[in-house]
Design a protein around this motif. Structure first.
Motif: not given
Ligand code: FAD
Length: 422
Positions: A69-70, A160-161, A195-196, A264-265
């Motif tokens: 995502g960067l 997905l993330v 996610l954190n 799940d991923l």
């Protein structure tokens, strides 16, 4: 075009195109060699022919950033004809065979070419299909399976993330060597951080085929501690062999037992191999990599053949950073040998680097050389994650690649070659 009689007893003469310097592969290594030969005044563009079937040049280190995502995919790709030096000759058909005794190259479209000096820079190919079921789930936009080792699947990883709602994430690493051996874990730390920040309850599991987290003891120690703190569970000697619906199957490398792990991923990394034409042409080592002297980059048998980058036998980590250190040595030695008729000099000591994103704002810069010996440029910043190193990697390196390297002016960690009058 130069007409040469067919040397293999055919009834007609064959048309062969001659180039003083032939470069197979127009990726990071092939492009950098061509650009430096021209920038340094060793060759004019018309003396160089690049063989490259791809229409797109990729800055592959950017694919981790897409998945994390960067950055956007557009920042990592450019049309090949925009990055090649002007007036260079290009053959857009893949090389299928080299006949080194005849200084001859054959291409998929039936073309025959000859050379005085040859550089082999064809990288390594990703083999997603060797993992049963992998391609099917990667291609299915609804399946939670992705990979930063392909720019489309890297975009999928980012999505997905972003959409992840919690559960098990399984990350894998195949047998080495692979391109940038640190990348399979960079994506873990980037995803973990994202996610954190969103407060998503996630269990991260890293399944590696190798028995250690990183090949250089100093960084292995730091990364092991890092995984402990972040509760990333590492499972060693586990090779991904099959993907099923929400299930990954691993083979234990000691016992050969199979184990099913639900996810799940899944982030998978494909096995990688050099082009088969290298071994078929009698130029490969046991694993099929172009067999060159590790310090001069000259082929061990054919003195007018050179190789660098991922397809070479150089026993160091396969990175663009290594290519930046290898290129000036190869260029100098090729010119010494070709124009000055002198033996090549041992100039490359295995330098490579691996910038490991540890979060979306920090990075650990690993730098080392042959035998996993440290070779650090900024030691005070390299024992911990650093924000400065993060920006160097995220913002400066892509700029240096697209604006400076393509002109033959980038010396990697030596900085600008242009001002050194190289
Ligand atoms: C996800 C990922 C992350 C990475 N991260 C980093 C990083 O952070 N730092 C870093 O330094 N490096 C990183 N790398 C590694 C780096 O991208 C490679 O080491 C580098 O691109 C190697 O350059 P190369 O020219 O040897 O191979 P490539 O750049 O792959 O080029 C090979 C070229 O050869 C062409 N070719 C192949 N077969 C033939 C044939 N038969 N005939 C003609 N042409 C052919 C291909 O089309 C291709 O254009 C990463 C790579 C990946 C995939």
């Amino acid at each position: 075009m130069k007409k040469i009689d067919c040397l293999r007893g055919c009834a007609f003469s064959a048309i062969k195109v001659h180039s003083p310097i032939a470069i197979i592969g127009g990726g990071t290594a092939g492009l950098n060699v061509a650009a430096q030969l021209i920038a340094d005044g060793h060759a004019i563009p018309q003396q160089i022919r690049i063989f490259e079937p791809s229409k797109i040049h990729a800055y592959q280190p950017g694919w981790t950033m897409i998945g994390g995502g960067l950055c956007d995919v557009k920042q990592t790709l450019k049309p090949m004809d925009q990055v090649f030096p002007k007036n260079i000759s290009v053959s857009d058909s893949a090389v299928t065979k080299i006949i080194p005794q005849e200084n001859q190259i054959e291409t998929l479209d039936g073309g025959i070419y000859t050379y005085d000096q040859l550089v082999i820079a064809t990288g390594i190919s990703t083999d997603f299909d060797s993992i049963k079921g992998a391609r099917k789930y990667l291609e299915d936009s609804n399946a939670p399976v992705a990979s930063i080792y392909n720019y489309k699947y890297a975009e999928k990883m980012n999505r997905l993330v972003q959409e992840f709602e919690g559960g098990n994430i399984v990350y894998t690493e195949p047998p080495l060597p692979i391109k940038c051996a640190g990348a399979p874990q960079k994506i873990i730390y980037l995803s973990h951080d994202r996610l954190n920040k969103r407060g998503i309850k996630t269990h991260h599991h890293f399944y590696k085929t190798a028995g250690v987290i990183f090949g250089v003891p100093k960084y292995a120690e730091i990364l092991t501690e890092f995984c402990k703190t972040k509760q990333i569970n590492c499972h060693f000697k586990q090779k991904l062999v099959e993907v099923q619906d929400h299930v990954a199957i691993f083979e234990n490398q000691d016992t050969k037992e199979l184990k099913s792990v639900s996810f799940d991923l899944l982030h998978l990394v494909p096995p990688q191999t050099p082009g088969q034409f290298i071994a078929k042409s009698g130029l490969g080592d046991q694993a099929g990599f172009t067999q060159v002297n590790p310090n001069t980059l000259q082929h061990v048998t054919y003195k007018n053949i050179w190789s660098l980058g991922d397809c070479s036998s150089l026993p160091t980590s396969k990175t663009a950073a290594a290519v930046m250190a290898q290129t000036p040595v190869l260029v100098k030695n090729l010119i010494r040998s070709w124009k000055l008729k002198q033996d090549p000099l041992p100039g490359y000591l295995g330098y490579t680097s691996c910038p490991i994103f540890t979060s979306q704002s920090k990075l650990l810069l690993a730098e080392f050389k042959y035998n996993s010996e440290l070779d650090e440029t900024f030691p005070i910043f390299q024992s911990n994650e650093s924000r400065l190193m993060f920006h160097l990697k995220k913002d400066f390196f892509p700029f240096a690649y697209w604006q400076i390297m393509v002109r033959g002016w980038w010396g990697g960690r030596d900085g600008l070659r242009f001002f050194k009058g190289a």
